[in-house]
Design a protein around this motif. Sequence first.
Motif, PDB file in Angstrom:
ATOM      1  N   GLU A  88      14.145   1.484   3.222  1.00  0.00           N
ATOM      2  CA  GLU A  88      14.267   1.578   4.681  1.00  0.00           C
ATOM      3  C   GLU A  88      15.087   2.786   5.103  1.00  0.00           C
ATOM      4  O   GLU A  88      14.973   3.271   6.218  1.00  0.00           O
ATOM      5  CB  GLU A  88      14.902   0.298   5.243  1.00  0.00           C
ATOM      6  N   GLU A  89      15.907   3.286   4.188  1.00  0.00           N
ATOM      7  CA  GLU A  89      16.735   4.447   4.543  1.00  0.00           C
ATOM      8  C   GLU A  89      15.942   5.740   4.562  1.00  0.00           C
ATOM      9  O   GLU A  89      16.388   6.740   5.108  1.00  0.00           O
ATOM     10  CB  GLU A  89      17.862   4.596   3.523  1.00  0.00           C
ATOM     11  N   ILE A  90      14.781   5.718   3.916  1.00  0.00           N
ATOM     12  CA  ILE A  90      14.020   6.964   3.818  1.00  0.00           C
ATOM     13  C   ILE A  90      13.091   7.046   5.010  1.00  0.00           C
ATOM     14  O   ILE A  90      11.954   6.585   4.984  1.00  0.00           O
ATOM     15  CB  ILE A  90      13.238   7.025   2.500  1.00  0.00           C
ATOM     16  N   LYS A  91      13.619   7.669   6.077  1.00  0.00           N
ATOM     17  CA  LYS A  91      12.912   7.634   7.350  1.00  0.00           C
ATOM     18  C   LYS A  91      11.613   8.437   7.357  1.00  0.00           C
ATOM     19  O   LYS A  91      10.762   8.249   8.208  1.00  0.00           O
ATOM     20  CB  LYS A  91      13.831   8.142   8.479  1.00  0.00           C
ATOM     21  N   GLN A  92      11.496   9.371   6.430  1.00  0.00           N
ATOM     22  CA  GLN A  92      10.281  10.192   6.438  1.00  0.00           C
ATOM     23  C   GLN A  92       9.062   9.433   5.946  1.00  0.00           C
ATOM     24  O   GLN A  92       7.938   9.885   6.101  1.00  0.00           O
ATOM     25  CB  GLN A  92      10.435  11.431   5.541  1.00  0.00           C
ATOM     26  N   LEU A  93       9.292   8.271   5.321  1.00  0.00           N
ATOM     27  CA  LEU A  93       8.159   7.488   4.857  1.00  0.00           C
ATOM     28  C   LEU A  93       7.623   6.665   6.010  1.00  0.00           C
ATOM     29  O   LEU A  93       8.367   6.217   6.869  1.00  0.00           O
ATOM     30  CB  LEU A  93       8.595   6.540   3.736  1.00  0.00           C
ATOM     31  N   ARG A  94       6.316   6.486   5.992  1.00  0.00           N
ATOM     32  CA  ARG A  94       5.724   5.639   7.021  1.00  0.00           C
ATOM     33  C   ARG A  94       6.237   4.214   6.855  1.00  0.00           C
ATOM     34  O   ARG A  94       6.552   3.792   5.746  1.00  0.00           O
ATOM     35  CB  ARG A  94       4.196   5.628   6.878  1.00  0.00           C
ATOM     36  N   VAL A  95       6.243   3.492   7.955  1.00  0.00           N
ATOM     37  CA  VAL A  95       6.759   2.114   7.909  1.00  0.00           C
ATOM     38  C   VAL A  95       6.008   1.297   6.870  1.00  0.00           C
ATOM     39  O   VAL A  95       6.593   0.578   6.062  1.00  0.00           O
ATOM     40  CB  VAL A  95       6.631   1.466   9.303  1.00  0.00           C
ATOM     41  N   GLU A  96       4.664   1.419   6.877  1.00  0.00           N
ATOM     42  CA  GLU A  96       3.892   0.605   5.935  1.00  0.00           C
ATOM     43  C   GLU A  96       4.171   1.002   4.492  1.00  0.00           C
ATOM     44  O   GLU A  96       4.147   0.165   3.586  1.00  0.00           O
ATOM     45  CB  GLU A  96       2.400   0.707   6.231  1.00  0.00           C
ATOM     46  N   SER A  97       4.447   2.275   4.257  1.00  0.00           N
ATOM     47  CA  SER A  97       4.753   2.684   2.892  1.00  0.00           C
ATOM     48  C   SER A  97       6.108   2.160   2.466  1.00  0.00           C
ATOM     49  O   SER A  97       6.290   1.748   1.315  1.00  0.00           O
ATOM     50  CB  SER A  97       4.719   4.204   2.775  1.00  0.00           C
ATOM     51  N   ARG A  98       7.075   2.170   3.396  1.00  0.00           N
ATOM     52  CA  ARG A  98       8.388   1.623   3.052  1.00  0.00           C
ATOM     53  C   ARG A  98       8.238   0.152   2.685  1.00  0.00           C
ATOM     54  O   ARG A  98       8.851  -0.341   1.743  1.00  0.00           O
ATOM     55  CB  ARG A  98       9.334   1.753   4.249  1.00  0.00           C
ATOM     56  N   GLN A  99       7.383  -0.535   3.434  1.00  0.00           N
ATOM     57  CA  GLN A  99       7.177  -1.961   3.160  1.00  0.00           C
ATOM     58  C   GLN A  99       6.535  -2.163   1.802  1.00  0.00           C
ATOM     59  O   GLN A  99       6.939  -3.030   1.034  1.00  0.00           O
ATOM     60  CB  GLN A  99       6.290  -2.582   4.242  1.00  0.00           C
ATOM     61  N   GLY A 152      -2.306   3.479  -1.311  1.00  0.00           N
ATOM     62  CA  GLY A 152      -1.879   3.861   0.032  1.00  0.00           C
ATOM     63  C   GLY A 152      -0.682   4.782   0.071  1.00  0.00           C
ATOM     64  O   GLY A 152      -0.364   5.341   1.115  1.00  0.00           O
ATOM     65  N   ILE A 153      -0.017   4.962  -1.043  1.00  0.00           N
ATOM     66  CA  ILE A 153       1.112   5.896  -1.065  1.00  0.00           C
ATOM     67  C   ILE A 153       0.537   7.285  -1.310  1.00  0.00           C
ATOM     68  O   ILE A 153      -0.135   7.510  -2.311  1.00  0.00           O
ATOM     69  CB  ILE A 153       2.117   5.555  -2.184  1.00  0.00           C
ATOM     70  N   THR A 154       0.801   8.195  -0.390  1.00  0.00           N
ATOM     71  CA  THR A 154       0.185   9.517  -0.498  1.00  0.00           C
ATOM     72  C   THR A 154       1.052  10.469  -1.325  1.00  0.00           C
ATOM     73  O   THR A 154       2.253  10.245  -1.484  1.00  0.00           O
ATOM     74  CB  THR A 154       0.014  10.145   0.897  1.00  0.00           C
TER      75      THR A 154
END
Lengths: 455, 602
Positions: free
Chosen positions: B555-566, B584-586
Amino acid sequence: MEDTIAAISTPLGTGGIAIIRMSGPQALQLADAIFRSRAGRPSEFPSHTIHYGKIVQSGQVLDEVLLAVFRAPHSYTTENVVEIHCHGGVVTAQTILTLCLQHGARLAEPGEFTKRAFLYGRIDLAQAEAVMDLITARTERAQTLAARTLEGILSQRLETICEKLEPLRAEIEANLNFPEDDIPPVDQTKLCQTLDECISILQEILVSAHETRILKEGVSVVIVGRPNVGKSSLLNALVGKERALVTPFPGTTRDFIEETIALQGIPVRLIDTAGYRPPRGRIEAAGIQRTLQLVEQSDFVIHVFDASRPFSELDHKLQKICSKKSVIPVLNKDDLPRKIRSARYFAEITPISVSALTGSGMDTLRTALIKAIQSRFFGFGQTAQEVMVNERQANLLQGAQNHIKEARYHCDGSQKLDIVSDEIRRAIDLISQTTGKSASNFVIDLVFSRFCIGK
Amino acid sequence: MATYPKQFDVIVVGAGHAGIEAALAASRIGCETILLTSNLDTIGFMSCNPAIGGIGKGQLVREIDALGGEMGLAADETGLQFRMLNTNHGPAVWSPRAQCDKKFYHTRMKRILESQPNLSLLQATVEEVIVRGDSVVGVKSQTGMEYIGKAIVITTGTFLKGLIHIGVASIPGGRFGEPPATKLSDCLFKLGFEVGRLKTGTPPRINKNTVSLDSLARQEGDEIPRFFSFRTPKTFHVEQLPCYLTHTTETTKEIVRQNLNKSALFSGRISGIGPRYCPSIEDKIVKFPDKPKHQIFLEPEGRLTDEYYINGLSTSLPEDVQIKLVKSLPGLERAEIVRFAYAIEYDYVNPIHLRATLESKNITGLFLAGQINGTSGYEEAAGQGIIAGINAAMHAMNKPKIILNRSDAYIGVMIDDLITKGVSEPYRIFTASAEYRLQLRQDNADLRLTPIGREVGLVKSTQWTVFLEKKKAIETEITRLQSTYVGNRSLFTILQDPKISYGKFEFARADLPDDVKLEVEIQDKYQGYIQRELESVQRMKLLETKRIPPDLDYEEIKQLRVESRQKLSRFRPDTIGQASRIQGITPAEIAVLLIWLRKHGA
């Protein structure tokens, strides 16, 4: 993010100021190499300062500029950033850009500064997208219709290739993984045929991309003509400053003077040569010999004629020597009464009438040169920036073609089908990297949808 | 509440193909092990196809054997018919397969388990896993007995809340005639595992005496059978039995079409997703209606039984329809069904919660292996079982665990697929899933894996000595070929000509054993490709070694999309390599991850 990127950050056109921006580990050192100022060297300037100085190339001043330094991490991209504010004009900005590239920077891809800002956490995705939208809008306006068509054509062609390759792979994998099921054996003829088709399509794409490699060294344009027709003056006029030695006596340019200018971002090497005449002495003879060699190796030839003097046998001889090359005939000195009548001597190409002295016709000449370069190297009217981006893609596509050729080589029966399939997989992978779509392993899905599998 | 008087290093729950390998591995490595099973009489039972091996699966069995596992030896000893598949293709896709005697397979496995030192066998149904904090402590049986162990391996197959369907009838069962395990999956759910539902099916068995076998085409075994185990002597003699071929007819199609609504699988009465590669006859006829005939194989189930397995007729249609279906097949007009076909649905645990060692990410010391992880196939189960068993032993002994990655073995491909992609339909190994197919051949399984088996203590002296001899013979011969010249070309180069085989090579050494000759020939002819694949492997391994700290807060890595963080928070990959394979992880997000790790000193 190991390399230093550079680009013109302001719209191309006639604005008061143009900004060339560089970002990356080498930005400051690169600036040191090209910027001269009483204030010192850019690598020593504090962050967020602007200094006045000059951009120099080989001792010659290109422009008076203001240079700004932003030190990591307090810059747009969080890397070291240098901005060069120069005095408008397309050529100046492009020349400075070319200079940066010559010193080791890489031409930035569209949006690459923003991409770095995003990757380094300087801006978030929403902000990045907002910037990208702006850039895209600008780029689209700047793009020619032909260039956009190219992108569409390229993607379409690549899609076609993948659409041919994937079912092939599915067919092979069905056979390899379900030998006990009732699956028809691989149709070898169709396999070979389809692979050959893909090889051809890629070849067409690669031929146009391939020629862009020449760009790294610059398009070479050799200026030839009899002595004293104004070759050096023409060179100076094209470059836009006093550079070559111009004296009224024939035979003064003995050394070969080369200047690189940027035309629409493409590096163009203009090469001035010794006047063509029966040589007097060995040195002149060697010079003439060298001229002929240069013509042989050149991409284009500008054949300059003195329009105020009659067409001579030497002119004709030189025309014949250059007949196999792409020639732009130029009738110089049109500020003087004309003595050459075009139609008779220039059957195929209409010469361009200029005066290197007054500057008349110079824009027409530049345009003609650009057109000639574009039609040779950028079949679809691309800009240099796009082509340079596509070079990365060209490498990937060459790799893909190699894999398909390898697959083709092994299509001689059923023994090497697993290798054929793997080669096809690698080719599809590389093509996907070009289009940016990820190739998921849906060969298995294809297998199941097409073949009745399962005991 | 009683506690079993002895405490164990490793407890294995379930004596199917995964459990057997796990229990044998742990005990052979030297751990005090107990194998708990609901039914001693169905140890190592083949619920469905009476065969071991096949494309991809055969490679798995060779790998299990190379590591010192048991399946290969069992298949060889109980084999009824041996065939090497895909010999008309390149050696990268050759796969051994054998029809096996089901009863004999079971009896043999039981005997091996009984006589294994350090291994106790006990009939009990486990209902609960006992956890203290985030470590496993033991298991508890249905009757309340607690068993204490340092490492637990769960290999319960299709027994978790198994429900059998024939037509409209539903009967609880892990297999026909065997009660399911009802409480264990609830226990696992409470421990934080994602539990889902899958289904599969099995075809009818018929009495061969009621079949006109003479009217049917025969499929014979290979003249010279090629065995699974590297330890089975070439001279081992087998009296091979044939299989028989028949096919469906227009009548079959009609029967299916008229009764589709009665199919439990088709009518949607069963929840859970079935395997695409094992379609029911209803599936086949509906999906490929224009296909006039579907192939059917009749396979013997054993030497001492007249039951034959109808391969290709998996179904959940009601019994009366099944009788008609069977009679519609040529040769089976008078055939009598001995066991009806049925479909079964069962709970499985999503394997994304496991590490590449098959240990649970949340509970230390708990390992899951086999069909419980959503795989199908005896070989897939056994492949996981041996890894889980080895690592359970390593865990109990406080030694480093082993991980096989995608370039080491099909076992590695399978485990990586399971933990990075999860399972939404029953998983089966395909050679197309392997990026390094040329490395993962059935012939070089020992070269790849026997040293690993030796290191963990599973490969014993005899196997090791034989292996070293073979390895040396191969290396010696290759060196000889590379350094002997005819004219200015080495023998190695000359042999690379596709028209020349080692067998007919004039400079060949006739005295070398067949497996050495095969290996030398493959390494010669495929050298360029093997080399290139190895380079890809190197590049891949770089990503694999880049570890991700287990407590990373995505969650701290803001550059990742929300769905990828999940997704990343859910899967919790151990390495960048694993992260890159999550759906789905690019690549751009992987770049972000790498930069983040660099910035935070990882």
